[in-house]
Scaffold this active site. Structure first.
Site, PDB file in Angstrom:
ATOM      1  N   LYS A   5      -2.441   4.365   1.388  1.00 31.86           N
ATOM      2  CA  LYS A   5      -3.539   5.319   1.214  1.00 31.86           C
ATOM      3  C   LYS A   5      -4.648   5.064   2.246  1.00 31.86           C
ATOM      4  CE  LYS A   5      -1.882   7.717  -2.250  1.00 31.86           C
ATOM      5  NZ  LYS A   5      -1.442   9.116  -2.040  1.00 31.86           N
ATOM      6  N   TYR A  54       0.733   0.124  -1.717  1.00 33.39           N
ATOM      7  CA  TYR A  54       0.216   1.445  -2.107  1.00 33.39           C
ATOM      8  C   TYR A  54      -1.182   1.619  -1.509  1.00 33.39           C
ATOM      9  CZ  TYR A  54      -1.946   5.015  -5.041  1.00 33.39           C
ATOM     10  OH  TYR A  54      -2.622   6.123  -5.482  1.00 33.39           O
TER      11      TYR A  54
END
Ligand SMILES: NC(=O)c1ccc[n+]([C@@H]2O[C@H](COP(=O)([O-])OP(=O)(O)OC[C@H]3O[C@@H](n4cnc5c(N)ncnc54)[C@H](OP(=O)(O)O)[C@@H]3O)[C@@H](O)[C@H]2O)c1
Length: 254
Positions: A159, A155
């Site tokens: 990002k 994750y």
């Protein structure tokens, strides 16, 4: 132009992905309040319709952003309806708890399809329209786009990729007058933890732990993030591009 002037999006067309809940819902509604015509995108039609209820400025477009052809269809829906496009908000995203010991090719591919590939393909399809309108792209990253995150490394990596796309596109598209920025929220009330599959009791524990670590002493509200998404894409914000604004109650400071 006065610095106190609230954002005026009258006549502007905005796409907001993930508009059925959390930060995306607050963002779609904030743009509508500022006078924009908003296409809210997400998989759940009922959730999108709840976002749009009583707000004639918001139209809904159910779609799975990972489907091939979704980007073309979504941009076509906005420009077919309103003839032009001024702002693309790449907000839809997911968090996946995936320690290295449990990491799989499918887990990585699924996460990157939503958090990295979909925003890229939407930006690609939006580009000719944004060139005409000298518009703006806003990507929604996370505090963990620039800080390490144990247990959710992919994750954080997705990002980080989005933040680097933000800076690189800002440079690439500056000659077209297109601005590209990102907002990086900290822990904010939304459906994200439930959508990641955490049981309710675990969600409560995570929320308490996060609130305790945030210098301002609490998790954020979606409106507190949405307001910055609107400000960064405001046509009056003429000389800001390639920036990642962290809105996280000071979490990245500790
Ligand atoms: N909340 C936080 O603590 C936090 C912190 C940092 C960053 N962020 C980022 O903020 C953004 C918004 O998240 P949120 O916190 O508001 O969470 P959320 O309430 O779970 O919202 C995510 C939205 O994305 C939509 N979505 C998910 N998968 C999709 C797909 N395949 N196709 C189309 N739409 C899809 C969901 O709607 P459907 O399920 O109906 O498709 C949902 O409305 C995300 O990029 C997230 O990573 C959130």
């Amino acid at each position: 132009m006065s610095v106190q002037t609230p954002a005026d999006f009258t006549g502007r067309v905005v796409i907001v992905t993930g508009a059925g809940s959390g930060i995306g819902r607050a963002t779609a509604r904030a743009f509508a309040r500022a006078g924009a015509r908003v296409l809210g995108v997400g998989r759940r039609k009922d959730a999108l319709e709840e976002t749009a209820a009583g707000r004639p400025g918001i139209a809904v477009h159910p779609a799975d952003l990972r489907d091939p052809g979704a980007a073309e269809e979504i941009v076509g829906a906005a420009t077919g309806r309103w003839d032009h496009l001024d702002v693309l908000v790449n907000n839809a995203g997911a968090v996946a708890f995936m320690p290295l010991a449990d990491t799989t090719a499918t887990g990585i591919a699924d996460l990157f399809a939503l958090n990295v590939t979909a925003p890229s393909l939407l930006a690609h399809r939006a580009l000719p329209h944004l060139r005409r309108s000298r518009g703006s792209i806003l990507n929604v990253s996370s505090t963990y786009g620039h800080r390490p995150s144990s247990g959710t490394a992919h994750y954080a990596a997705s990002k980080a990729a989005l933040e680097q796309l933000t800076r690189s596109w800002a440079l690439e598209l500056a000659p077209d007058g297109i601005r590209v920025n990102a907002v990086a929220p900290g822990p904010t009330e939304s459906q994200a933890l439930a959508a990641a599959g955490f049981p309710e009791a675990a969600v409560d524990d995570i929320k308490q732990d996060e609130a305790a670590r945030i210098p301002l002493g609490r998790r954020g509200e979606p409106d507190e993030v949405a307001t910055w998404i609107v400000r960064l894409t405001d046509p009056a914000t003429t000389w800001l591009t390639g920036q990642v604004l962290t809105v996280d109650g000071g979490l990245e400071l500790v």
